[in-house]
Enzyme design. Structure first.
Site, PDB file in Angstrom:
ATOM      1  CE1 TYR A 175     -27.937  29.022  65.209  1.00 46.86           C
ATOM      2  CE2 TYR A 175     -25.915  27.747  64.953  1.00 46.86           C
ATOM      3  CZ  TYR A 175     -27.135  28.166  64.457  1.00 46.86           C
ATOM      4  OH  TYR A 175     -27.555  27.730  63.226  1.00 46.86           O
ATOM      5  CG  ASN A 235     -19.929  17.637  61.349  1.00 50.83           C
ATOM      6  OD1 ASN A 235     -21.097  17.536  60.945  1.00 50.83           O
ATOM      7  ND2 ASN A 235     -19.147  16.597  61.544  1.00 50.83           N
ATOM      8  CG  HIS A 290     -22.972  23.549  55.942  1.00 43.87           C
ATOM      9  ND1 HIS A 290     -23.590  22.336  56.130  1.00 43.87           N
ATOM     10  CD2 HIS A 290     -23.099  23.823  54.611  1.00 43.87           C
ATOM     11  CE1 HIS A 290     -24.097  21.918  54.974  1.00 43.87           C
ATOM     12  NE2 HIS A 290     -23.795  22.793  54.045  1.00 43.87           N
ATOM     13  N   GLY A 322     -20.876   9.611  58.008  1.00 40.68           N
ATOM     14  CA  GLY A 322     -21.716  10.174  59.059  1.00 40.68           C
ATOM     15  C   GLY A 322     -22.642  11.269  58.609  1.00 40.68           C
ATOM     16  CD  GLN A 365     -29.192   3.939  61.783  1.00 42.71           C
ATOM     17  OE1 GLN A 365     -29.014   5.143  61.762  1.00 42.71           O
ATOM     18  NE2 GLN A 365     -29.028   3.218  62.864  1.00 42.71           N
TER      19      GLN A 365
HETATM   20  C1  BV8 Z   1     -28.311  26.544  49.401  1.00 40.69           C
HETATM   21  C2  BV8 Z   1     -24.999  24.923  59.545  1.00 40.69           C
HETATM   22  C3  BV8 Z   1     -28.796  28.067  47.650  1.00 40.69           C
HETATM   23  C4  BV8 Z   1     -25.922  25.580  60.515  1.00 40.69           C
HETATM   24  C5  BV8 Z   1     -26.409  23.562  58.075  1.00 40.69           C
HETATM   25  C6  BV8 Z   1     -35.292  26.429  49.785  1.00 40.69           C
HETATM   26  C7  BV8 Z   1     -34.558  27.603  49.724  1.00 40.69           C
HETATM   27  C8  BV8 Z   1     -33.160  27.580  49.592  1.00 40.69           C
HETATM   28  C9  BV8 Z   1     -32.497  26.383  49.580  1.00 40.69           C
HETATM   29  C10 BV8 Z   1     -33.249  25.237  49.677  1.00 40.69           C
HETATM   30  C11 BV8 Z   1     -34.620  25.227  49.750  1.00 40.69           C
HETATM   31  N1  BV8 Z   1     -35.048  23.941  49.795  1.00 40.69           N
HETATM   32  C12 BV8 Z   1     -33.991  23.123  49.757  1.00 40.69           C
HETATM   33  C13 BV8 Z   1     -32.891  23.891  49.692  1.00 40.69           C
HETATM   34  C14 BV8 Z   1     -31.547  23.487  49.673  1.00 40.69           C
HETATM   35  C15 BV8 Z   1     -31.109  23.343  51.133  1.00 40.69           C
HETATM   36  C16 BV8 Z   1     -31.312  21.880  51.468  1.00 40.69           C
HETATM   37  O1  BV8 Z   1     -30.527  21.057  51.039  1.00 40.69           O
HETATM   38  N2  BV8 Z   1     -32.363  21.566  52.224  1.00 40.69           N
HETATM   39  C17 BV8 Z   1     -32.630  20.179  52.552  1.00 40.69           C
HETATM   40  C18 BV8 Z   1     -33.262  20.117  53.930  1.00 40.69           C
HETATM   41  C19 BV8 Z   1     -33.517  19.592  51.486  1.00 40.69           C
HETATM   42  N3  BV8 Z   1     -29.731  23.735  51.201  1.00 40.69           N
HETATM   43  C20 BV8 Z   1     -29.422  24.973  51.556  1.00 40.69           C
HETATM   44  O2  BV8 Z   1     -30.209  25.812  51.932  1.00 40.69           O
HETATM   45  C21 BV8 Z   1     -27.949  25.299  51.404  1.00 40.69           C
HETATM   46  N4  BV8 Z   1     -27.807  26.481  50.624  1.00 40.69           N
HETATM   47  O3  BV8 Z   1     -28.874  25.660  48.812  1.00 40.69           O
HETATM   48  O4  BV8 Z   1     -28.141  27.787  48.882  1.00 40.69           O
HETATM   49  C22 BV8 Z   1     -28.516  29.483  47.402  1.00 40.69           C
HETATM   50  C23 BV8 Z   1     -27.667  29.825  46.347  1.00 40.69           C
HETATM   51  C24 BV8 Z   1     -27.434  31.167  46.097  1.00 40.69           C
HETATM   52  C25 BV8 Z   1     -28.006  32.153  46.911  1.00 40.69           C
HETATM   53  C26 BV8 Z   1     -28.835  31.795  47.985  1.00 40.69           C
HETATM   54  C27 BV8 Z   1     -29.099  30.448  48.237  1.00 40.69           C
HETATM   55  C28 BV8 Z   1     -27.340  25.573  52.757  1.00 40.69           C
HETATM   56  C29 BV8 Z   1     -27.462  24.344  53.634  1.00 40.69           C
HETATM   57  C30 BV8 Z   1     -26.634  24.567  54.905  1.00 40.69           C
HETATM   58  C31 BV8 Z   1     -27.533  24.552  56.126  1.00 40.69           C
HETATM   59  N5  BV8 Z   1     -26.703  24.601  57.337  1.00 40.69           N
HETATM   60  N6  BV8 Z   1     -25.571  23.636  59.112  1.00 40.69           N
HETATM   61  C32 BV8 Z   1     -25.931  24.860  61.850  1.00 40.69           C
HETATM   62  O5  BV8 Z   1     -25.218  23.855  62.029  1.00 40.69           O
HETATM   63  O6  BV8 Z   1     -26.652  25.350  62.739  1.00 40.69           O
HETATM   64  S1  BV8 Z   1     -27.089  22.112  57.619  1.00 40.69           S
HETATM   65  C33 BV8 Z   1     -26.855  20.984  58.839  1.00 40.69           C
HETATM   66  O7  BV8 Z   1     -27.810  19.992  58.607  1.00 40.69           O
HETATM   67  C34 BV8 Z   1     -25.532  20.268  58.781  1.00 40.69           C
HETATM   68  O8  BV8 Z   1     -24.483  21.136  58.460  1.00 40.69           O
HETATM   69  C35 BV8 Z   1     -25.757  19.193  57.778  1.00 40.69           C
HETATM   70  O9  BV8 Z   1     -25.522  19.647  56.479  1.00 40.69           O
HETATM   71  C36 BV8 Z   1     -27.223  18.932  57.919  1.00 40.69           C
HETATM   72  C37 BV8 Z   1     -27.450  17.707  58.775  1.00 40.69           C
HETATM   73  O10 BV8 Z   1     -27.030  16.648  58.026  1.00 40.69           O
HETATM   74  P1  BV8 Z   1     -26.025  15.580  58.630  1.00 40.69           P
HETATM   75  O11 BV8 Z   1     -24.748  16.237  58.990  1.00 40.69           O
HETATM   76  O12 BV8 Z   1     -26.011  14.475  57.679  1.00 40.69           O
HETATM   77  O13 BV8 Z   1     -26.669  15.126  60.001  1.00 40.69           O
HETATM   78  P2  BV8 Z   1     -27.980  14.260  60.175  1.00 40.69           P
HETATM   79  O14 BV8 Z   1     -28.368  14.389  61.594  1.00 40.69           O
HETATM   80  O15 BV8 Z   1     -28.963  14.576  59.099  1.00 40.69           O
HETATM   81  O16 BV8 Z   1     -27.499  12.763  59.887  1.00 40.69           O
HETATM   82  C38 BV8 Z   1     -26.539  12.179  60.729  1.00 40.69           C
HETATM   83  C39 BV8 Z   1     -26.087  10.898  60.037  1.00 40.69           C
HETATM   84  O17 BV8 Z   1     -25.063  10.325  60.825  1.00 40.69           O
HETATM   85  C40 BV8 Z   1     -27.185   9.872  59.894  1.00 40.69           C
HETATM   86  O18 BV8 Z   1     -27.139   9.309  58.591  1.00 40.69           O
HETATM   87  C41 BV8 Z   1     -26.806   8.805  60.935  1.00 40.69           C
HETATM   88  O19 BV8 Z   1     -27.175   7.505  60.518  1.00 40.69           O
HETATM   89  C42 BV8 Z   1     -25.310   8.939  60.960  1.00 40.69           C
HETATM   90  N7  BV8 Z   1     -24.670   8.546  62.217  1.00 40.69           N
HETATM   91  C43 BV8 Z   1     -25.175   8.581  63.469  1.00 40.69           C
HETATM   92  N8  BV8 Z   1     -24.216   8.162  64.339  1.00 40.69           N
HETATM   93  C44 BV8 Z   1     -23.105   7.859  63.604  1.00 40.69           C
HETATM   94  C45 BV8 Z   1     -23.397   8.113  62.246  1.00 40.69           C
HETATM   95  N9  BV8 Z   1     -22.499   7.920  61.271  1.00 40.69           N
HETATM   96  C46 BV8 Z   1     -21.283   7.451  61.630  1.00 40.69           C
HETATM   97  N10 BV8 Z   1     -20.938   7.186  62.904  1.00 40.69           N
HETATM   98  C47 BV8 Z   1     -21.811   7.372  63.910  1.00 40.69           C
HETATM   99  N11 BV8 Z   1     -21.454   7.091  65.183  1.00 40.69           N
END
Ligand code: BV8
Length: 256
Positions: free
Chosen positions: A71, A106, A123, A189, A217
């Site tokens: 971090y 973000n 988040h 994004g 994409q």
């Molecule tokens: C929840 C903060 C329930 C931290 C982040 C097991 C147990 C519990 C929950 C789960 C589980 N299994 C699944 C889940 C649900 C889980 C989840 O969704 N998992 C996924 C992996 C399947 N979710 C959670 O855990 C959430 N909480 O469900 O709670 C609960 C309820 C009650 C009590 C207890 C629990 C919490 C999720 C939050 C996690 N924290 N961030 C930190 O930053 O360090 S997540 C983090 O990753 C980001 O915040 C974001 O959400 C994610 C990344 O995604 P993106 O932002 O989309 O980024 P990525 O790199 O993936 O993609 C980038 C995109 O940009 C691409 O498409 C690319 O093509 C595009 N791009 C690139 N360049 C450009 C562009 N677009 C435009 N312009 C450009 N130039």
């Protein structure tokens, strides 16, 4: 319908008359500011770690020093970054529409630095420290590699939402409310892989909103969007704003 960078006339018309625009952003919006996305966050020292392994309570419990180092590395990256044209276009859009809500996944604070005010940090925020025991925001932790809360001496942690943690209730309800009320929803994004953020577009669609994805994409969710604008947010969003301006001030755009 996937449109490489051109702005469909019908979309510009919908945006011009929209009462409430709700935007969801992901790491892609900050990519052009030099902040790596989660897809490519694994660079250099961090190449061997999966963000999903580090952004968890278990990782912090097991290796708090490693998680803090990650971090601190990200804080340094973001502190040196500047908002880009995509951020600035969203700040300008907030001034153009009657009601505007920006829900961001973000944690970098770049939307606020660009001038957006109606921001829901879904988040959390990278630059906030929280006491592990009380959950309170801590100003000026007792320094050191493993900072501690000055009030109670417990460990402090980055004020972000980790995988497996609940979204803060106020942010969750505000986001649900905006998604269901809006008449245009833009997903910009984001890979649309993380829930509940990725489910907001479904709420918007059920509420009758026009839905738009902006991404170089298109994601697997592309079929669920009314419009898919292929391109970088730093290029597409200024064009989107311009398309509305041209409709609102046609004589100006002819003379320019
Ligand atoms: C929840 C903060 C329930 C931290 C982040 C097991 C147990 C519990 C929950 C789960 C589980 N299994 C699944 C889940 C649900 C889980 C989840 O969704 N998992 C996924 C992996 C399947 N979710 C959670 O855990 C959430 N909480 O469900 O709670 C609960 C309820 C009650 C009590 C207890 C629990 C919490 C999720 C939050 C996690 N924290 N961030 C930190 O930053 O360090 S997540 C983090 O990753 C980001 O915040 C974001 O959400 C994610 C990344 O995604 P993106 O932002 O989309 O980024 P990525 O790199 O993936 O993609 C980038 C995109 O940009 C691409 O498409 C690319 O093509 C595009 N791009 C690139 N360049 C450009 C562009 N677009 C435009 N312009 C450009 N130039």
């Amino acid at each position: 319908m996937a449109t490489p960078c051109a702005i469909p006339e019908a979309l510009a018309a919908s945006l011009e008359t929209a009462r409430h625009v709700c935007v969801l952003t992901g790491a892609g919006v900050s990519a052009e500011s030099g902040v790596p996305t989660f897809r490519d966050a694994r660079r250099g020292l961090w190449a061997k770690y999966e963000p999903q392994q580090l952004a968890t309570p278990a990782a912090f419990a097991a290796q708090p020093g490693l998680v803090w180092d990650w971090y601190r590395w990200r804080r340094g990256l973001v502190a040196a970054a500047e908002p880009n044209a995509g951020h600035r276009a969203l700040a300008a859009l907030e001034q153009r529409v009657p009601v505007f809500t920006l829900i961001t996944q973000n944690v970098d604070g770049l939307h606020q630095r660009a001038g957006n005010t109606a921001v829901i940090e879904f988040h959390g925020n990278l630059f906030v420290d929280r006491c592990v025991a009380e959950g309170t925001v801590v100003d000026g932790t007792l320094g050191g590699d493993l900072p501690r809360c000055p009030a109670c001496g417990a460990a402090t942690r980055p004020g972000v939402v980790w995988f497996g943690e609940a979204i803060p209730e106020a942010a969750l309800q505000a986001a649900y409310g905006a998604a269901s009320d809006c008449d245009m929803f833009m997903s910009i994004g984001t890979s649309s892989l993380v829930y509940p953020a990725a489910g907001l577009v479904d709420i918007a669609r059920e509420g009758g909103a026009v839905t738009v994805e902006v991404n170089p994409q298109p994601t697997d969710e592309r079929a669920g969007f009314d419009y898919v604008l292929i391109g970088r947010s730093g290029a597409v969003l200024p064009k989107l704003l311009e398309s509305v301006h041209e409709r609102q001030c046609p004589q100006q755009s002819e003379s320019t």
